[in-house]
Design an enzyme around this catalytic site. Structure first.
Site, short mmCIF file in Angstrom:
data_model
loop_
_atom_site.label_atom_id
_atom_site.label_comp_id
_atom_site.label_asym_id
_atom_site.label_seq_id
_atom_site.Cartn_x
_atom_site.Cartn_y
_atom_site.Cartn_z
N TYR A 1 -1.93 -0.06 10.50
CA TYR A 1 -2.07 -0.83 9.14
C TYR A 1 -0.77 -1.15 8.04
O TYR A 1 -0.08 -1.35 7.52
CB TYR A 1 -3.00 -0.10 8.64
CG TYR A 1 -3.60 -0.86 6.94
CD1 TYR A 1 -3.47 -1.89 6.46
CD2 TYR A 1 -3.00 0.67 5.98
CE1 TYR A 1 -4.13 -1.93 5.23
CE2 TYR A 1 -3.36 0.49 4.98
CZ TYR A 1 -3.63 -1.48 4.42
OH TYR A 1 -3.43 -1.22 3.05
N LYS B 1 2.00 -3.76 5.76
CA LYS B 1 3.16 -4.23 4.70
C LYS B 1 4.20 -3.61 4.57
O LYS B 1 4.44 -4.50 3.87
CB LYS B 1 1.90 -2.93 3.80
CG LYS B 1 0.68 -3.09 4.02
CD LYS B 1 -0.61 -3.88 3.56
CE LYS B 1 -1.25 -4.30 3.43
NZ LYS B 1 -1.78 -6.16 2.93
N SER C 1 0.89 -1.08 -0.11
CA SER C 1 -0.06 0.18 0.11
C SER C 1 0.37 1.89 0.05
O SER C 1 1.84 1.32 0.29
CB SER C 1 -0.77 -0.02 0.76
OG SER C 1 -1.34 1.50 1.27
#
Ligand SMILES: NC(=O)c1ccc[n+]([C@@H]2O[C@H](COP(=O)([O-])OP(=O)(O)OC[C@H]3O[C@@H](n4cnc5c(N)ncnc54)[C@H](O)[C@@H]3O)[C@@H](O)[C@H]2O)c1
Length: 317
Positions: free
Chosen positions: A138, A142, A114
């Site tokens: 989050y 990644k 992302s």
């Protein structure tokens, strides 16, 4: 090819699984349905319900030519509240999956990363050489998986492509964007237009952007699916790839709402709110490297096509 698609009951995974099936590939769809929906899995795929981190389950599925790994919890705000859930699901389970895949001799792995790995960048567009600095657990999940993948490629365990999507948007009719809870601008705006929600919240109008609202790079989900197929093939020639997937063009929130008005003929009811912590002012991809490595450029003509496709699909819900 025989391809394992994790998260295939979700938005981008289902669209990509459908494309692989259209191309004649065999797809095993693995999803625990914690967020996705069973009816979103393409009918031609073999569906397996379970966790990607279940090593025995994944091992029982045999060898694959490639795995495309979409399965993850995706809500940055939730990751701020309960980071441990995100590290357990997105990081620990990803490496359990990789352990099982390496053991079965699966040679290629394509990973949904992302633009969240970049955090708050000032210079646009963002290219892949930029220092990473995630602003949420989050984004950090990644980056941690990306880093592990680079080591695994270097040690000859599995070849991998980490694809850093900017804002996935649009839809195909068969697989409407349908997150629960929905956190993405375009489906929220379309729901406000059709009376499924009272208004759309616009967070922050004092950003240093052309109209004060956040600018994002919206890329059609069909173009993302295409890039994944290309990435699988590119791994014939590369051990490790890290690539942005975006259009190179940014749109502000107000520009998206103008597009929604053009497409639907209706005004989006909005409510202006304060900025949300952690939202970067701008995130626009440089797409030079993905063009070079994958021969990929988005086919979608731009924001109006993305919104029009999302609108057609949304009305089927
Ligand atoms: N939507 C975006 O704009 C965007 C942007 C950048 C990156 N991504 C990444 O793309 C991927 C797919 O996003 P999406 O929008 O399709 O999300 P989604 O929520 O629609 O799909 C994710 C799917 O993964 C499944 N899942 C989650 N954890 C699992 C586990 N441990 N085992 C098995 N299944 C599990 C869920 O049930 C769901 O069906 C995610 O990894 C996300 O982080 C998405």
């Amino acid at each position: 090819m025989r391809v394992l698609v994790t998260g295939a009951a979700g938005f981008i995974g289902s669209t990509t699984a459908e494309l692989l099936l259209d191309l004649g590939d065999e797809v095993v769809a693995l999803d625990n349905l914690v967020r996705g929906r069973r009816d979103n899995v393409p009918a031609r795929a073999v569906f397996v319900e379970g966790d990607v981190g279940d090593v025995d389950l994944v091992s029982s599925l045999g060898a694959f030519d490639a795995c495309v790994h979409f399965a993850a919890r995706i809500e940055p705000a939730d990751s701020m509240r309960e980071p441990e859930t995100f590290f357990a699901n997105n990081v620990a389970q990803s490496f359990s999956l990789l352990e099982a895949l390496v053991r079965s001799g699966t040679p290629k792995f394509v990973f949904s990363s992302s633009c969240a790995v970049y955090g708050n960048q000032v210079e646009m567009p963002i290219d892949e050489s930029r220092a990473t600095s995630p602003h949420s657990p989050y984004g950090e999940t990644k980056l941690m998986v990306e880093q592990g993948l680079r080591w695994m490629a270097q040690r000859g365990r599995i070849r991998s492509a980490s694809l850093r999507y900017f804002n996935a948007a649009g839809s195909t009719l068969a697989h409407p964007e349908r997150h629960d809870p929905e956190i993405h601008l375009i489906p929220l705006a379309l729901d406000a237009v059709r009376g499924r929600r009272e208004f759309l919240s616009v967070y922050g109008t004092d950003y240093p952007t052309r109209d004060g609202t956040c600018v994002r790079d919206y890329v059609h989900v069909s173009d993302l699916a295409d890039a994944h197929v290309r990435a699988i093939h590119a791994l014939d020639h590369h051990d490790s790839l890290t690539l942005n997937l975006g259009t190179g063009t940014g749109s502000s929130i107000f520009e998206v709402l103008d597009s929604v008005r053009r497409v639907t003929g209706r005004e989006v009811p909005i409510r202006l709110e304060d900025r949300r912590p952690g939202d970067p002012a701008e995130a626009v991809a440089s797409q030079l490297l993905s063009r070079e490595r994958l021969g990929w450029t988005p086919r979608s003509s731009g924001l109006d096509e993305i919104v029009a496709d999302a609108w057609s699909a949304r009305q089927t819900l």
